[in-house]
Design a protein around this motif. Structure first.
Motif, short mmCIF file in Angstrom:
data_model
loop_
_atom_site.label_atom_id
_atom_site.label_comp_id
_atom_site.label_asym_id
_atom_site.label_seq_id
_atom_site.Cartn_x
_atom_site.Cartn_y
_atom_site.Cartn_z
N ARG A 68 -6.41 1.52 3.92
CA ARG A 68 -7.38 1.86 2.88
C ARG A 68 -7.73 3.53 3.13
O ARG A 68 -7.78 4.11 1.84
N THR A 100 -8.36 -2.47 -4.14
CA THR A 100 -7.93 -2.94 -3.12
C THR A 100 -8.09 -4.55 -3.03
O THR A 100 -9.14 -5.00 -3.86
N TRP A 155 -13.39 -1.19 9.15
CA TRP A 155 -13.48 -0.04 8.07
C TRP A 155 -14.66 0.81 8.50
O TRP A 155 -14.63 1.93 8.41
N THR A 171 0.76 -1.11 -0.03
CA THR A 171 -0.14 -0.18 -0.16
C THR A 171 0.70 1.23 0.03
O THR A 171 0.57 2.44 -0.76
N ASN A 192 -12.89 3.21 -2.70
CA ASN A 192 -13.09 4.63 -1.95
C ASN A 192 -13.79 5.58 -2.58
O ASN A 192 -14.11 6.72 -2.03
#
Length: 454
Positions: A300, A281, A434, A257, A323
């Protein structure tokens, strides 16, 4: 008479676009005016307004990207893509999609994602298509029929993945020639993009490619095989020399990432002539998949902050498939803006949702869009009032379980040894973590927005 007027109007639009792109920098203001007239959802108009502001500033990253695309792209390719994307896919396609959605009661997508083959010359770790039946192909006549039906529904943007789509590159060129009013966008590992294929793409003019990489050479080769990164860089050089349009597709995981989000990586893409980048992702698919490969919720959030920063500073268009839920008004799958047909012919709501009610070999595309699973999607979208939590897989897994049960969908994987309940329960902890972060982001943003209004 009405048909004649419509035809003449379309031809006038086509000639206008050709005039603009043949003298791009002199006509940039007119280009902006045309983009503003594209039929679009209300929530997209704000983004177009922002792009207009950037394009009016010759020091902005968007102006620099536009200049590069308009001056370095081969004239035939530039004209072909402008007509097919702006006129066919947007001016003509979007209104027809909206009209048919209302008339038929099912969603008509902007894009169709279809896999011409499941064959691939690589064996990448954690491939989202890794649990499909290897060796499956959709024959040319079937692909031709589906693309014809897509055009009848106003769908002019055709995405191809796999497997590795360029295993069928000769058939893809034939399809691009026959369906010359459509745009073809390939997700490719890049290793089979040779001089002949580049020459053919330049000739037909309506194909773009997104090359899959995992970061720099070490990260890419670790997941895709030794020497792959170098082959992709060579393919980019071939396409740049030919004046073609290309981008990248990257998957951010637990271990890459930060690399994919780094300024060094994005600058490398710009230096290689890359115009756009898809950021995905990692999605765990299959019963025994390694969940530790998933990016953490914190990663994320970090990734999207970086994407937003680069949109304001770098001459490249970056999209974050998950996102960007707020920009897309939630999940776009299930026919809302796209759906997926795998190489066996199963019609799935999303490339990452391996469930279906029907096979395209047995039904028309219109019938597939009206299948129970697609209607289950349409009934529930968006899946969360927080558009930072758009996905029914990793953000709202219990909803995916509900839709599979309600629609009676079957698993499209070779090893269908995991139930929808098991899949949902496996991802519930991630979705909860999340959710805590996304809800905080959403609340802060909208509290700030309300404060500014007051």
């Amino acid at each position: 008479m009405d048909l004649a007027h419509t035809y003449l109007g379309e031809k006038a639009l086509e000639q206008g676009i050709k005039y603009i792109v043949n003298k791009p920098m002199e006509n940039l203001d007119k280009t902006i005016e045309w983009v503003e007239k594209i039929p679009m959802a209300p929530h997209h108009k704000d983004y177009v307004s922002g792009v207009k502001t950037f394009l009016e500033n010759k020091d902005s990253n968007w102006y620099k990207l536009a200049k590069r695309l308009l001056t370095e792209t081969d004239p035939h390719v530039k004209e072909k893509m402008a007509v097919n994307f702006f006129l066919n896919a947007n001016f003509l396609g979007v209104p027809k999609q909206l009209e048919l959605t209302e008339k038929l009661g099912c969603s008509i997508p902007f894009a169709l994602l279809i896999d011409p083959t499941e064959r691939c010359n690589l064996h990448c770790t954690g491939c989202w298509a890794g649990d499909y039946k290897k060796g499956d192909d959709l024959d040319f006549d079937l692909l031709d029929r589906v693309l014809t039906e897509a055009e009848e529904l106003g769908i002019y943007f055709i995405i191809m993945s796999g497997g590795e789509p360029t295993v069928r590159k000769n058939d893809i060129i034939r399809l691009a020639e026959k369906h010359s009013s459509q745009c073809f966008h390939l997700f490719s590992n890049g290793t089979l993009v040779d001089d002949k294929f580049v020459e053919d793409m330049k000739r037909v003019g309506n194909i773009t490619v997104a090359f899959s990489i995992e970061g720099f050479e070490e990260s890419t080769d670790a997941r895709r095989g030794k020497g792959v990164f170098k082959k992709v860089m060579e393919a980019m050089d071939r396409m740049r020399k030919a004046g073609l349009i290309y981008g990248v597709s990257v998957t951010y995981c637990r271990n890459n990432t930060e690399e994919l989000a780094s300024e060094e990586f994005v600058d490398m893409l710009v230096d290689k002539g890359v115009s756009f980048g898809w950021y995905f992702t990692y999605i765990p698919i299959g019963k025994d998949v390694d969940l530790s490969m998933m990016a953490t919720p914190e990663q994320r959030a970090f990734m999207y902050d970086r994407i937003l920063e680069y949109r304001n500073t770098k001459p490249i268009f970056l999209m974050d498939f998950w996102n960007d839920g707020e920009a897309a008004n939630g999940c776009i799958a299930g026919g809302k803006r796209y759906l997926h047909i795998n190489a066996h012919g199963d019609v799935e709501p999303c490339a990452f949702v391996h469930y279906s009610n029907c096979n395209i070999k047995d039904v028309s595309l219109k019938e597939a869009l009206g299948s129970p699973l697609m209607l289950s999607y349409k009934k529930r979208q968006p899946f969360n009032v927080n558009l930072r939590r758009p996905c029914p897989i990793i953000d709202n897994p219990q909803i995916l379980k509900e839709m599979v049960k309600e629609s009676g969908a079957y698993s499209t994987q070779v090893h269908a040894d995991e139930t929808a309940d098991e899949f949902a329960n496996k991802l519930e902890p991630y979705a909860d973590r999340w959710g805590d972060i996304a809800d905080k982001i959403w609340k802060e943003k909208h509290t700030s927005k309300m404060s500014s209004i007051k």
